[in-house]
Structure formats: structure tokens, C-alpha cells
Design an enzyme around this catalytic site. Structure first.
Site, PDB file in Angstrom:
ATOM      1  N   ASP A 119       0.781  -1.239   0.000  1.00 21.35           N
ATOM      2  CA  ASP A 119       0.000   0.000   0.000  1.00 21.35           C
ATOM      3  C   ASP A 119       0.823   1.305   0.000  1.00 21.35           C
ATOM      4  O   ASP A 119       0.551   2.213   0.795  1.00 21.35           O
ATOM      5  CB  ASP A 119      -0.964   0.009   1.200  1.00 21.35           C
ATOM      6  CG  ASP A 119      -1.985  -1.126   1.140  1.00 21.35           C
ATOM      7  OD1 ASP A 119      -1.943  -1.926   0.191  1.00 21.35           O
ATOM      8  OD2 ASP A 119      -2.829  -1.211   2.052  1.00 21.35           O
ATOM      9  N   LYS A 172      -6.872  -4.977  -3.037  1.00 25.78           N
ATOM     10  CA  LYS A 172      -7.655  -5.538  -1.930  1.00 25.78           C
ATOM     11  C   LYS A 172      -8.605  -4.493  -1.378  1.00 25.78           C
ATOM     12  O   LYS A 172      -8.423  -3.295  -1.604  1.00 25.78           O
ATOM     13  CB  LYS A 172      -6.718  -6.061  -0.845  1.00 25.78           C
ATOM     14  CG  LYS A 172      -5.848  -4.969  -0.276  1.00 25.78           C
ATOM     15  CD  LYS A 172      -4.866  -5.490   0.727  1.00 25.78           C
ATOM     16  CE  LYS A 172      -4.051  -4.347   1.281  1.00 25.78           C
ATOM     17  NZ  LYS A 172      -4.839  -3.287   1.919  1.00 25.78           N
ATOM     18  N   CYS A 183      -2.011  -2.850   7.524  1.00 32.04           N
ATOM     19  CA  CYS A 183      -1.809  -3.768   6.395  1.00 32.04           C
ATOM     20  C   CYS A 183      -0.497  -4.529   6.481  1.00 32.04           C
ATOM     21  O   CYS A 183      -0.447  -5.713   6.142  1.00 32.04           O
ATOM     22  CB  CYS A 183      -1.963  -3.026   5.076  1.00 32.04           C
ATOM     23  SG  CYS A 183      -3.682  -2.552   4.853  1.00 32.04           S
TER      24      CYS A 183
END
Ligand code: VGL
Ligand code: ZN
Length: 219
Positions: A14, A117, A162
Site C-alpha cells: 500500500d 484488496k 496492512c
């Protein structure tokens, strides 16, 4: 550090605008991770290693956005039909927006696969392996197995969400898991979450290193 590049994958988590300074869910100094990630990914690719990235990729009105729950604010925690204890966030990483783009300085050339995701409106996904129901797979594990990967080196954002969930699932799935300390940064919501995440990862057997150790190899 001794690395067998044919069995090792670098996973960039990310590294997106919304998690960097100026973004909707900015992580303090989030953009600091870009430089070591670029150095690592170029080094991996040059040595025959693989590099993959994840991208938080929410539809508008995603269940993790505080704004879709009346009277709720970012940081509040609610139970949703599919997940107990969902933290609510500001609207972030909406599909196709600038905030969801990778940071502009992230070198995308060495990256050979991108896993998106959080695409299902009704369920959040912190981990690169499983959605937050802890059952629905993203496909990353199968991808790693089909390539014969045994070790996953991880960096990116955010340490306490994450990166944490991805590293825990990675280790549980049987991969040696190494976090690059200078290539991760945390959100820190609620307070103390970064420290807690790091100690839980260490207890679970996740390894830590600094990028320098991976760049100064003689193999
Ligand atoms: C993340 C909160 C919400 C992350 C994603 O990438 O760590 N955190 N969505
Ligand atoms: Zn998200």
C-alpha cells in the site's frame, strides 16, 4: 544477509498517496518508505528476485468509511455483518482516484504483480492474504506457492494495519517473513498500535532487518 533470490519475493504494501503526507489517511512520514523500497525493488529485480505490490482499492461507500455510518467518526470501532471490531477510517483509496494511485516516486518497473484488496464494499481487507473475515483469500498465497517462494520480504504502509496483518498471515502460511524496518511506517490509531504490532509480530516469529543489510550482500 544471505538471500536466495529465486525463492524470495519483495512485497510492497500500500505505498499509495492516501497513506502519504497530504493524503486522506496520512501516515506520519509515510513517504519516507519510498526510497528504500525503490532501492530494494531494483536490487531484487536485478538479481532475479520477484517484486509484487498491494493496493488498497475501495469502491465508493466502502464499509470501512466512517462517513457511511451515521453518527460515526474515523477511529470509531463497529461490528459489521461480516467483521466484528472494524475500525472506521476517513474515505480513502477510492478506486480510480489520485489517492489510490501509488506514490508518484514509487518505481513501478520492477513490480511484476499487483494485488488489489478491499474491493468488496461489504468487507475490509488489511492483509495481503485474507480479507478481514480472515477466510476470503486474495490469491497471493497461491501465487507465491506457484512460484516456489519460501521467503517474503515486506515493506510499505501501514506498520500497524496492512503490514501487520500481511506479515502475520504470511508467517502463519509457512513463509519466512522479514520486515524491513526503515521501509515501513505506522498509523498509530489507536495510540500504541505500532508498538503493539511490532511486539506481536516478533512473538509470532516475524524477522526484522534494515534495507542496508539486504542491499549490501555479496551474492
Ligand atoms: C490501511 C487502514 C485502512 C493500510 C488500509 O494500508 O494499512 N489501513 N485501509
Ligand atoms: Zn483501506
Amino acid at each position: 544477509m544471505e538471500i536466495n533470490y529465486s525463492k524470495t519475493l519483495l512485497l510492497i504494501i500500500d505505498a499509495q498517496n492516501d497513506f502519504c503526507p497530504g493524503g486522506a489517511l496520512a501516515v506520519n512520514d509515510g513517504d519516507i518508505v519510498i526510497k528504500p523500497l525503490n532501492e530494494l525493488s531494483n536490487n531484487f529485480a536485478a538479481k532475479g528476485g520477484r517484486v509484487a505490490a498491494t493496493q488498497d482499492w475501495h469502491p465508493e461507500g466502502h464499509i470501512s468509511f466512517a462517513s457511511v455510518h451515521s453518527g460515526k467518526n474515523p477511529g470509531d470501532i463497529i461490528d459489521t455483518p461480516l467483521v466484528k471490531g472494524q475500525v472506521l477510517w476517513p474515505c480513502h483509496c477510492v478506486q480510480g482516484t489520485k489517492g489510490a494511485d501509488f506514490h508518484e516516486a514509487l518505481d513501478l518497473n520492477p513490480i511484476s504483480a499487483i494485488f488489489r484488496k478491499g474491493c468488496n464494499k461489504d468487507i475490509d481487507s488489511y492483509s495481503a492474504f485474507f480479507e478481514n473475515d480472515r477466510k476470503t483469500k486474495t490469491g497471493l498465497e497461491g501465487y507465491l506457492r506457484s512460484l516456489g517462494i519460501e521467503t517474503v520480504v515486506m515493506g510499505g504502509l501501514a506498520t500497524d494495519y496492512c503490514v501487520f496483518y500481511s506479515a502475520m498471515d504470511c508467517k502463519k502460511s509457512g513463509f519466512k517473513t522479514i520486515i524491513v524496518g526503515d521501509a515501513v511506517r505506522g498509523v498509530g490509531i489507536p495510540e500504541g498500535s505500532v508498538k503493539k504490532a511490532i511486539s506481536e509480530m516478533k512473538t509470532a516469529g516475524v524477522n526484522f532487518c534494515v534495507s542496508k543489510e539486504l542491499l549490501e550482500t555479496y551474492d
